[in-house]
Scaffold this active site. Structure first.
Site, PDB file in Angstrom:
ATOM      1  CG  ASP A  27       9.410   1.732   4.495  1.00 43.70           C
ATOM      2  OD1 ASP A  27      10.636   1.804   4.275  1.00 43.70           O
ATOM      3  OD2 ASP A  27       8.617   1.125   3.758  1.00 43.70           O
ATOM      4  CE1 TYR A 246      -0.082   1.508  -0.290  1.00 38.62           C
ATOM      5  CE2 TYR A 246       1.788   1.463  -1.769  1.00 38.62           C
ATOM      6  CZ  TYR A 246       1.095   0.938  -0.710  1.00 38.62           C
ATOM      7  OH  TYR A 246       1.579  -0.161  -0.061  1.00 38.62           O
ATOM      8  CE  LYS A 249      -3.496  -1.463   3.902  1.00 39.18           C
ATOM      9  NZ  LYS A 249      -4.342  -0.435   3.313  1.00 39.18           N
TER      10      LYS A 249
HETATM   11  C1  F6R Z   1       2.650  -3.006   0.722  1.00 40.69           C
HETATM   12  C2  F6R Z   1       3.927  -2.717   0.046  1.00 40.69           C
HETATM   13  C3  F6R Z   1       4.274  -3.483  -1.171  1.00 40.69           C
HETATM   14  C4  F6R Z   1       4.310  -2.612  -2.424  1.00 40.69           C
HETATM   15  C5  F6R Z   1       4.647  -3.448  -3.672  1.00 40.69           C
HETATM   16  C6  F6R Z   1       4.811  -2.597  -4.925  1.00 40.69           C
HETATM   17  O1  F6R Z   1       2.471  -2.149   1.807  1.00 40.69           O
HETATM   18  O2  F6R Z   1       4.682  -1.866   0.438  1.00 40.69           O
HETATM   19  O3  F6R Z   1       3.392  -4.570  -1.364  1.00 40.69           O
HETATM   20  O4  F6R Z   1       3.077  -1.985  -2.584  1.00 40.69           O
HETATM   21  O5  F6R Z   1       5.857  -4.153  -3.488  1.00 40.69           O
HETATM   22  O6  F6R Z   1       5.693  -1.564  -4.623  1.00 40.69           O
HETATM   23  P1  F6R Z   1       6.139  -0.452  -5.679  1.00 40.69           P
HETATM   24  O7  F6R Z   1       4.876   0.177  -6.228  1.00 40.69           O
HETATM   25  O8  F6R Z   1       6.977   0.472  -4.866  1.00 40.69           O
HETATM   26  O9  F6R Z   1       6.915  -1.180  -6.738  1.00 40.69           O
HETATM   27 MG    MG Z   2       6.341  -1.210   6.265  1.00 42.85          MG
HETATM   28 MG    MG Z   3       7.041  -0.050   3.191  1.00 45.54          MG
END
Ligand code: F6R
Ligand code: MG
Ligand code: MG
Length: 389
Positions: A27, A246, A249
């Site tokens: 990604d 984090y 995923k």
């Molecule tokens: C799950 C994913 C999304 C982000 C969510 C918050 O793998 O990538 O659900 O966790 O959109 O993202 P941030 O913390 O970057 O605003």
């Molecule tokens: Mg992804």
């Molecule tokens: Mg992603």
């Protein structure tokens, strides 16, 4: 500098007779949140690879699933070949430059290290590779899943390779009747690869005992016990184990060789009709059903649902045919409707119980801080002494 990059095979990296099928995905940024890469980003990755692949790759195909970009490649340099991994790494770096120039969200998100060091394993991108002697007809399936982790493939693989209720070939086809060897990895062990080999059908209950816990035990590969040939390889990286925090995923990729002494394409696809609940979706922290979606699909409801694509190919001397999209067949519309209903039904209970992953699997640390802050507000209620008789 783009355009000036050249990768050469190093000493001891001579060509192999066998073909290696490699998929490396990352990604590196997307439009509208964690939804889908931009067309310009995909195009930059495609052109960069086309410009720099000569002498290294036999063929390559670029695709996206949710916010991930996958490079599917064939070559003769074996699994883990430094030159091929370096090519993929530089390709993602080039894409990251374009992602930044467009203001894409999460630009370069999965490139966790500053400099390439021999192999993209442990650097953020997910990898699945296998080396084999090409059969006269070589059909295979390339799966890519977004907003979930590699344990999502545990149940479909168990059903396809070990359960005659799903795979009639296990009782009807002599090539399949000796069963399959599963290599399962303990992905919570971060000091090295901790693996176990189990044979289906003899070790079926032991296999089920491990595969029920997809956050810890993940199918890494599957091998035919009839021929010794490899049928499956799954990417097993866990991003939060690499970065300590984090970063999205793991969004696993998988290669499956099909037909003849392996299960048929339809036997591999059938388990996806279940739409099993898997870890992932919003903030990588929920239980949501896995939805089989058409190639190049983006992500939508509740940063999900966890989605899986499948591209079916044939190859000859490492050259791919066009990809065929089995999940585009109208059959899967009914499955998608059922999965959407399951997803909405689970979301009705919000943060409660089975809807959210257990504490150890939550991808964001906010809740840990919240519980710590509440600690001093807990009080011990004085115990009332019973009255003396
Ligand atoms: C799950 C994913 C999304 C982000 C969510 C918050 O793998 O990538 O659900 O966790 O959109 O993202 P941030 O913390 O970057 O605003
Ligand atoms: Mg992804
Ligand atoms: Mg992603």
């Amino acid at each position: 500098m783009p355009g000036c990059f050249a990768i050469h095979l190093g000493a001891g990296q001579e060509e192999h007779v066998k073909i290696t099928l490699s998929v490396i995905k990352a990604d590196i940024g997307s439009v509208g949140g964690h939804i889908r890469p931009s067309q310009a980003l995909l195009q930059s990755v495609r052109s960069w690879l086309d410009e720099h692949r000569d002498g290294l790759l036999l063929d390559c195909a670029i695709s996206s699933t949710g916010d991930d970009i996958a490079l599917l490649m064939t070559h003769r340099h074996g699994a883990g070949a430094e030159a091929v991994h370096h090519l993929a790494w530089e390709c993602f770096r080039e894409g990251t430059r374009v992602a930044k120039s467009q203001g894409l969200y999460g630009a370069g998100q999965d490139l966790l290290k500053d400099a390439f060091s021999g192999n993209v394993r442990g650097m953020g991108p997910a990898v699945a590779e296998m080396e084999f002697e090409e059969r006269p007809g070589e059909p295979f399936l390339f799966f890519a899943a977004d907003k979930t982790d590699p344990g999502a493939y545990n149940l479909p693989l168990y059903l396809a390779f070990a359960d005659p209720m799903n795979t009639p070939g296990l009782i009807l086809s002599p090539g399949l009747s000796r069963g399959f060897r599963f290599v399962v990895m303990d992905v919570s062990h971060t000091e090295g690869d901790r693996v176990i080999e189990l044979n289906a059908p003899e070790d079926l209950y032991d296999l089920a005992a491990l595969l029920r816990d997809g956050e810890r035990f993940v199918v890494e590969s599957i091998w035919s016990r009839e021929t010794g040939e490899q049928a499956v390889v799954v990417s097993t990286s866990r991003l939060h184990n690499i970065s300590g925090k984090y970063t999205g995923k793991d969004d696993p990729v998988m290669l499956v060789r099909v037909q003849k002494d392996f299960p048929a394409t339809g036997e591999i696809l059938a388990p996806y009709a279940l739409g099993p609940y898997v870890a992932g979706s919003m903030r990588g922290s929920h239980q949501m059903p896995l939805m089989p979606v058409p190639l190049q699909s983006g992500i939508s409801y509740f940063d999900g649902p966890p989605s899986v694509t499948c591209a079916a190919y044939a190859m000859h001397e490492g050259r791919f045919t066009e990809a065929v999209d089995p999940f585009a067949n109208p059959f899967w519309d009914t499955v998608r409707n059922t999965v959407a209903e399951k997803a909405i039904s689970m979301r009705r209970q919000g943060f409660f119980g089975a809807a959210m992953l257990p504490m150890s699997e939550l991808e964001y640390t906010g809740i840990v801080e919240k519980l710590k802050a509440l600690e001093p507000r807990f009080q011990m209620r004085p115990v009332e002494k019973p009255l003396a008789a």
